[in-house]
Design an enzyme around this catalytic site. Structure first.
Site, PDB file in Angstrom:
ATOM      1  N   GLY A  98      96.451  44.203  23.462  1.00 31.70           N
ATOM      2  CA  GLY A  98      97.040  43.421  24.539  1.00 31.70           C
ATOM      3  C   GLY A  98      96.694  43.950  25.913  1.00 31.70           C
ATOM      4  N   GLY A 100      97.097  45.972  28.630  1.00 31.06           N
ATOM      5  CA  GLY A 100      97.814  47.199  28.937  1.00 31.06           C
ATOM      6  C   GLY A 100      97.835  47.544  30.404  1.00 31.06           C
ATOM      7  N   ASP A 133     100.553  54.140  31.608  1.00 29.80           N
ATOM      8  CA  ASP A 133     101.406  53.747  32.730  1.00 29.80           C
ATOM      9  C   ASP A 133     101.020  52.404  33.352  1.00 29.80           C
ATOM     10  OD1 ASP A 133      99.060  54.388  34.064  1.00 29.80           O
ATOM     11  OD2 ASP A 133      99.831  56.249  34.929  1.00 29.80           O
ATOM     12  N   GLY A 134      99.952  51.798  32.847  1.00 29.99           N
ATOM     13  CA  GLY A 134      99.549  50.506  33.379  1.00 29.99           C
ATOM     14  C   GLY A 134      98.888  50.572  34.742  1.00 29.99           C
ATOM     15  N   ASP A 268      88.177  43.251  21.209  1.00 31.64           N
ATOM     16  CA  ASP A 268      89.136  42.874  22.245  1.00 31.64           C
ATOM     17  C   ASP A 268      88.503  42.841  23.630  1.00 31.64           C
ATOM     18  OD1 ASP A 268      89.332  45.792  21.383  1.00 31.64           O
ATOM     19  OD2 ASP A 268      90.208  45.917  23.373  1.00 31.64           O
ATOM     20  N   ASN A 269      87.261  43.303  23.740  1.00 32.08           N
ATOM     21  CA  ASN A 269      86.533  43.246  25.011  1.00 32.08           C
ATOM     22  C   ASN A 269      85.450  42.171  24.991  1.00 32.08           C
ATOM     23  OD1 ASN A 269      88.031  45.367  26.041  1.00 32.08           O
ATOM     24  ND2 ASN A 269      86.563  46.924  25.416  1.00 32.08           N
ATOM     25  N   ASP A 278      85.860  43.386  31.185  1.00 35.59           N
ATOM     26  CA  ASP A 278      86.356  44.758  31.037  1.00 35.59           C
ATOM     27  C   ASP A 278      85.278  45.792  31.365  1.00 35.59           C
ATOM     28  OD1 ASP A 278      88.828  43.873  30.467  1.00 35.59           O
ATOM     29  OD2 ASP A 278      88.790  44.292  28.334  1.00 35.59           O
TER      30      ASP A 278
END
Length: 513
Positions: A98, A100, A133-134, A268-269, A278
């Site tokens: 997901g 992040g 921590d995003g 996912d990329n 990405d």
């Protein structure tokens, strides 16, 4: 800026978690979770892409708009969210992943009805941050901002960058994963794309056997982004998969054309629209090397090395085929399409190489010529971009040692010069088989071979300057990348200085870079 025109149709269409809870967790059976950006007290704008803002319908930037560019003080009615997806990472099933570090503002339409999604990267934690921590650091944010725009101007499908801003925070990162974490300046990038949908969105719903949502997601994607597909029933999903395969193969050919190495080609990329997405430990290739990978995390196996990117893209498409199988239910069709992928890619790839060399058509013996060229490039450690720049200036009256000594990363002794002479004789003979004139041949080469690429050492210099509060290098690189088929700054159209060979961030990077 017209932020009031941003809408969120995705979250009105699909199941989601509307709690707003950023606690990192599994969110089964949903495609998104609503989440607000963290907010930053002392943001500072570094760069804003005015042309792009006008193109997508946001309009002109005003000083008050800085808040939006970092996710501060958003309108209450703007429901921001992070999407859930799964993926295969380095060949292994990773389950739910997901967004992040990414939070979506939604999408905006311009006056032509064209829609683009807007996404903050580095604006705070989401349920999918996976113990992180995003946040994003200045270093990775500058790299994404510049490289995504460079790829666009090279003519390669890509996400794009709208803005780059400092958050005023310090973020701790271990750049090389070697136990030496350091404080770095935090930053936020807003990136845009027609859609950020990935292979992993479909993998997640299929793995959870949420086949109704899987079908709805495929229908939504086809209706909005594959309007050329008019078929119904299973055939619609077959056409959908085949189109994704073609777009992916075409993207790989474009990466090979300019020498781009993604670094982390996990499923996912991978964009279902065939976009470069990405920008992490990527690199433009300096010396030609099929085994080159810029990602320290990919050592020693080099799964995502330059020469393996087409093979990996096919492997990733197999995983997407498995995910879409409940909609297609035709194993032979999927196998045939995937088996045809290789032949389609290689024919497209070789036609691309023909354009790089200035050939007007692909001939039977060209495969041998290209193989000999690859061997020459690796053995003589020629710079990929500069080699073709010099080839455009080729004249059999010139001294080859003088012409190519600044293209090689090794000393060109007599034996190597002899090999180069033999190759140039073969090249001259092959050019003579062209039907078109040399002028037309050079015209093809000029349009195909960039004169400027965003090299890692230039990015390193730029990041160092911005850390010191300077933006001259950023401005020059932005000007150069907007004109990649012209030599704007001759000092940028040169091989990597030897002093940067072993500097972290100039050749090798980690996934967190």
């Amino acid at each position: 800026m017209n932020i009031e025109n941003i809408q969120q149709p995705f979250i009105k269409k699909f199941p989601g978690d509307f709690s707003g809870n950023t606690m990192q967790r599994n969110t089964p059976k949903v495609l998104f979770s609503t989440v607000r950006p963290a907010g930053f007290d002392h943001p500072k704008l570094i760069a804003f892409n005015e042309k792009l803002s006008e193109e997508i319908g946001l309009g002109k930037f005003e000083e008050k708009d800085l808040d939006f560019l970092v996710g501060n003080n958003l309108p209450e009615e703007m429901e921001t969210y992070a999407t859930a997806y799964a993926g295969h990472q380095f060949g292994n099933w990773a389950g739910q992943l997901g967004d992040g570090r990414a939070i979506l503002a939604g999408e905006i339409a311009n006056n032509k009805g064209q829609r683009n999604e807007l996404q903050w990267k580095g604006a705070g934690a989401t349920p999918y941050s996976r113990h992180a921590d995003g946040r994003a650091v200045l270093r990775s944010s500058v790299r994404e901002y510049l490289m995504s725009e460079a790829m666009h101007h090279l003519g390669i499908p890509t996400t794009r960058a709208l803005s780059l801003a400092l958050t005023g925070e310090e973020v701790v990162r271990d750049m090389m994963y070697n136990g030496n974490p350091q404080n770095e300046k935090g930053a936020v990038v807003i990136r845009t794309a027609e859609s950020f949908l990935r292979f992993g969105h479909f993998e997640l719903m299929s793995a959870q056997q949420e086949y109704t949502t899987l079908k709805e997601l495929a229908d939504y994607t086809i209706e909005n982004y594959f309007k050329e597909i008019q078929s119904e029933g299973q055939q619609k999903y077959k056409d959908f998969f085949e189109s994704i395969c073609r777009k992916t193969a075409d993207l790989m050919v474009e990466w090979y054309r300019v020498g781009f190495v993604h670094g982390v080609m996990n499923t996912d990329n991978m964009s279902v629209l065939g976009l470069t997405i990405d920008y992490g430990p990527y690199s433009m290739m300096d010396e030609y090397n099929l085994n080159f990978t810029p990602n320290t995390t990919d050592l020693p196996g080099r799964r995502y090395a330059f020469g393996r990117q087409a093979q990996i893209s096919q492997w990733n498409l197999w995983q997407l085929a498995n995910a879409l199988h409940p909609l297609i239910e035709d194993e032979k069709f999927l196998e045939d399409i995937l088996n045809d992928y290789g032949s389609y890619f290689w024919e497209s790839h070789d036609r691309m190489l023909c354009r790089k060399f200035g050939f007007d058509q692909l001939l039977t013996n060209d495969e041998k010529f290209f193989t000999n060229w690859q061997s020459l490039m690796q053995d003589l450690q020629f710079d990929y971009t500069l080699f073709f720049n010099e080839l455009e200036k080729y004249d059999d009256q010139k001294d080859l040692r003088l012409q190519f000594e600044n293209v090689s990363y090794t000393f060109l002794n007599d034996e190597k010069i002899s090999r180069l002479e033999d190759f140039m004789k073969d090249y001259k003979s092959r050019l003579e088989k062209n039907i078109i004139s040399r002028e037309k041949s050079l015209e093809i080469m000029h349009k195909t071979n960039p004169k400027f690429i965003v090299r890692n050492y230039l990015l390193y210099q730029c990041i160092e300057e911005i850390n010191e509060g300077k933006t001259e290098m950023l401005d020059k690189l932005t000007h150069a990348l907007e004109n990649p088929y012209h030599t704007i700054y001759p000092e940028f159209s040169a091989k990597r200085p030897s002093g940067y060979d072993d500097v972290s961030g100039c050749s090798m990077l980690s996934c967190s870079s």
